[in-house]
Structure formats: C-alpha cells, structure tokens
Design a protein around this motif. Structure first.
Motif, PDB file in Angstrom:
ATOM      1  N   ILE A 231       0.831  -1.200   0.000  1.00 26.62           N
ATOM      2  CA  ILE A 231       0.000   0.000   0.000  1.00 26.62           C
ATOM      3  C   ILE A 231       0.868   1.254   0.000  1.00 26.62           C
TER       4      ILE A 231
ATOM      5  N   ALA B 119       0.745   3.972  -2.876  1.00 25.47           N
ATOM      6  CA  ALA B 119       0.325   5.331  -2.515  1.00 25.47           C
ATOM      7  C   ALA B 119       1.373   6.350  -2.944  1.00 25.47           C
TER       8      ALA B 119
ATOM      9  N   LEU C 158       1.124   6.718  -6.680  1.00 27.82           N
ATOM     10  CA  LEU C 158      -0.076   7.459  -7.062  1.00 27.82           C
ATOM     11  C   LEU C 158       0.127   8.955  -6.862  1.00 27.82           C
TER      12      LEU C 158
ATOM     13  N   GLN D  60      -5.156   3.245  -9.343  1.00 28.44           N
ATOM     14  CA  GLN D  60      -6.586   3.456  -9.137  1.00 28.44           C
ATOM     15  C   GLN D  60      -6.996   3.090  -7.713  1.00 28.44           C
ATOM     16  N   THR D  61      -7.800   3.959  -7.124  1.00 28.89           N
ATOM     17  CA  THR D  61      -8.455   3.609  -5.871  1.00 28.89           C
ATOM     18  C   THR D  61      -9.914   3.268  -6.168  1.00 28.89           C
TER      19      THR D  61
ATOM     20  N   THR E 276     -11.908  -0.051   0.685  1.00 32.31           N
ATOM     21  CA  THR E 276     -11.176   0.812  -0.243  1.00 32.31           C
ATOM     22  C   THR E 276      -9.870   0.125  -0.618  1.00 32.31           C
ATOM     23  N   THR E 277      -9.647  -0.031  -1.904  1.00 30.29           N
ATOM     24  CA  THR E 277      -8.412  -0.640  -2.392  1.00 30.29           C
ATOM     25  C   THR E 277      -7.637   0.342  -3.255  1.00 30.29           C
ATOM     26  N   LEU E 278      -6.329   0.144  -3.285  1.00 30.43           N
ATOM     27  CA  LEU E 278      -5.438   0.909  -4.155  1.00 30.43           C
ATOM     28  C   LEU E 278      -4.741  -0.083  -5.062  1.00 30.43           C
TER      29      LEU E 278
ATOM     30  N   LEU F 227      -6.725  -0.545   1.633  1.00 24.06           N
ATOM     31  CA  LEU F 227      -6.422   0.600   2.485  1.00 24.06           C
ATOM     32  C   LEU F 227      -7.252   0.570   3.766  1.00 24.06           C
TER      33      LEU F 227
ATOM     34  N   GLN G 123     -10.723  -3.754  -9.911  1.00 25.19           N
ATOM     35  CA  GLN G 123      -9.313  -3.481 -10.161  1.00 25.19           C
ATOM     36  C   GLN G 123      -8.743  -4.257 -11.340  1.00 25.19           C
TER      37      GLN G 123
END
Length: 407
Positions: A14, A18, A21, A48-49, A68-70, A96, A154
């Motif tokens: 993550i 992050a 991103l 992408q989140t 919530t995923t990243l 996340l 995703q």
C-alpha cells in the motif's frame, strides 16, 4: 504470526502504491515516456483507488460492508518483429481500509468483493498477418460476443487461450479459439485468479475448457448482425444471435436471442434468452429501453462467469436476479456527455418479475453513474445503485468511487 506477516506485506504494498499514485498526479506521462522513447516496447497502465459501500436488508445478504483498495495496472507490449510480438499485464491491489467479519486474512472480501489481488492477467505471444488478422497464445483479455472484459473493480476478465481473429474479408469479422482457464472480475476469494472452467461455472469437477467461434456482418445497409457459439465442455453449449437495425438517423432496433443446453456429464439444462429494445437519440441523450426475458433454467453464461454482451449485463447490483430462469425484465437506459466539461452521465432503471416467487422476489434497481476527467490523466467516477425487493419490501444500496490515474 502468519496473519501479522500478511498484514505487514500488505502495508508495504500500500505504501509503494500510494507513493506512486501521489507522484503520478504531478505528471503521469513522464513515468513511462523515457522508456517508450527508447524503442524497447510500450509501457502503459494506471493507478486506481476503488471505494465501495453496500447495505443490504434481509437474508441471505443482509448486512453492510465497505472497502477501499489501491491498485496498480502495468502493461507492456513489445515492438513488432516480422509480425511477432509479446504482451503482458500485471494487476495488483492492496486494501487501504475495510469492514471485516471474522476473516482479517482477506479484508474487503465480504459483500463488496473489493479485496487484495496479485495476478499476471496477460502474458501472450501474438502473430499478425495479412492486413488485419492475428493469432494469439497465452493469457489475454477478450472482449467480444462470448467473453467480456467488464473492468468493474481493479482488473478485467482474462482468458488463457489459443485464439484467432480476422477482419480481412470485407464487411466480415471472425473470431475463434479454445480457452482452458479464466481470471474473474470479482476481487474476492480466488475468483480473480486463473481457474479451471469447472470452478468458473461452479461445478464440483474440472472441465476441458471452452471452444468458441463468433462472426459479425455489416454488408447489408442499416443492419449489423452477429452470430456466436461456445461449447463449455461438461457444462453447456451456448449459441445465439445479436442484431441491430437502423430505422432512421436517430432511431434503431436491437434484437437478441441465445440458447443453452447441457453438454457431457452436466445435468439436464435448457435455457433461452430473448431481448428486444428501441434506441432513440434525443438531442445529446441516447435512450435505450426494452425487454429481456429468460425462459427455462438459469443462464450458465452470465455476467458472473464469461460475461454478457447486453445492456443488462452492466448493472451494479444484480439485485433483481435478471438472469434467473423465468425472469422477465423491463429496462430504460440513458447516456449523455455534457459539452465543455466532458462529463459522462449514465442511468439504468430496471424492474424484473420472477416466475417462481417461492425462491426469488420481484425487484427493481436504479443505477446512476457520473464520470469526470480531470486534466489529461486523472478521472473521477462515482456510482450509486439503489434496489428494492417485493414482499416484504427490502431495500439495498451500493455506493462506489473510482479515482483513476492513467499513464
């Protein structure tokens, strides 16, 4: 100890995503441009989140959950060497934040299917010949009459197959192949991994894959017609036709029919699906409304297995059990693009009446989607799904937010 190692690995992933991103917001193109200019091939992808919240009343899905995923999508396509080329695509996502119910080893699974993934979703060799013909071996996304990409979280659906396609004959397009495995579209359990088609179709045994063929013809003025057939061994055979007829500049008709019957060791199965719709353009708005019905058994080839090339294959919640045997659905869809802002708006309203009310309920669903580009690389997309079921009335909601940075 094992769970702690899993969480530490996830936290590292993550952090990396992050950081990438945040950097990409400044100048996404610069991340891959230096490499692409060297002629070693083309890199592209996205960060992408995906944030989701669901609240369902009543059994068996009664409860609420969020996640919530990243995620990272990284694609590579090699240069062309006398018609030969290579391609690959990796999809990975970390969680996340999520609401979990007794299974902290796989957060995001419950109800929203928005959890951790890590898969080489494409890895193929391609040979191109003539003007527009090619043969591909390996893992690759296929978006046609039988298989649909359906990039709803995703990753897209992908198949491990030998496949060929051609559009070198005037007015004709052909595609055929043999698929042995498939990666799914839901980021839950092992459904995002490549699995045997016995697992994909929910059987207790492995199968020998899917052989398919499809063709479309546009040589008749105002008519577009497609024919397709797929044999999922020891599951079912699918055959069907999709047609569109342009009545006038702003009005057209859409027709759809498919038939399924059991193959090999599979139990007795027969299902027919019929659809008829009208498309009308009013100013900047495209309206589509019509009927879709399933006769006989539940459809085996549906949005949760191979995909479904129909407007009702794009609903958010599937709260109405549209693809169940005996379901009769009416729907209205509207899409438009706002001038100047480039905002895309989408609405789908449907109501489904079930034949067997002892098992399923009559239900309705409303989906609202707004997609807004921000600059050259960033896109924000919000989705709202609202559903209800009759007798006694129960309600459900599905909220999603996508923040996508392409590079």
């Amino acid at each position: 100890m094992r769970n702690e190692r899993i969480m530490n690995t996830n936290q590292k992933m993550i952090f990396v995503l992050a950081t990438a991103l945040a950097a990409s917001f400044a100048n996404a193109e610069s991340v891959v441009k230096p490499f692409n200019e060297k002629g070693y091939g083309t890199l592209s992808g996205r960060l992408q989140t995906v944030s989701m919240y669901r609240d369902y009343e009543g059994a068996p899905l009664g409860d609420s959950a969020y996640s919530t995923t990243l995620g990272l999508l990284l694609k590579y396509v090699s240069p062309d060497w006398s018609g030969w080329s290579l391609g690959a695509a990796y999809n990975g996502a970390g969680v996340l934040d999520s609401m979990d119910y007794g299974d902290v080893t796989n957060p995001g699974d419950y109800l929203v299917s928005n959890g951790r993934i890590s898969v080489l979703n494409e890895a193929y060799v391609n040979y191109s010949f003539l003007e527009s013909s090619s043969i591909t071996a390996g893992r690759r996304i296929n978006n046609g009459e039988i298989f649909r990409a359906d990039d709803i979280r995703q990753k897209s659906r992908s198949i491990a197959a030998l496949q060929a396609q051609s559009s070198d004959v005037e007015n004709w397009q052909f595609a055929a192949g043999y698929a042995l495995e498939q990666s799914g579209i839901l980021d839950t359990g092992d459904r995002w991994k490549f699995r045997n088609y016995g697992q994909v179709f929910g059987k207790s045994y492995d199968t020998d894959g899917i052989a398919w063929g499809e063709t479309s013809y546009t040589g008749i003025e105002k008519l577009d017609i497609a024919l397709f057939d797929a044999a999922a061994w020891d599951v079912a055979n699918l055959s069907g036709v999709r047609a569109g007829y342009q009545i006038s500049e702003k009005t057209s008709l859409l027709g759809y029919y498919r038939n399924e019957f059991n193959l090999g060791r599979a139990p007795a199965h027969h299902a027919d699906a019929l659809g008829l719709s009208v498309v009308q353009k009013i100013g900047k708005v495209r309206l589509e409304g019509g009927y879709f019905g399933v006769y006989g058994d539940n459809l085996q080839f549906n949005p949760f297995t191979t995909g479904f090339n129909h407007a009702l294959g794009t609903s958010l919640m599937f709260y109405t059990d549209t693809f169940a045997g005996g379901a009769n659905s009416l729907y209205l869809k509207a899409t438009t693009k706002l001038d100047g802002l480039n905002t895309i708006l989408y609405t789908l309203l449907q109501y489904t009446k079930q034949n067997d009310l002892a098992v399923l309920k009559n239900a309705g669903e409303l989906d609202l989607i707004a997609k807004q580009p921000v600059g050259e690389n960033l896109t924000v997309c919000g989705k709202v799904g609202l559903g209800y079921q009759d007798g006694p009335n129960t309600f459900a909601s599905d909220l999603r937010l996508f923040l996508t940075c392409a590079f």
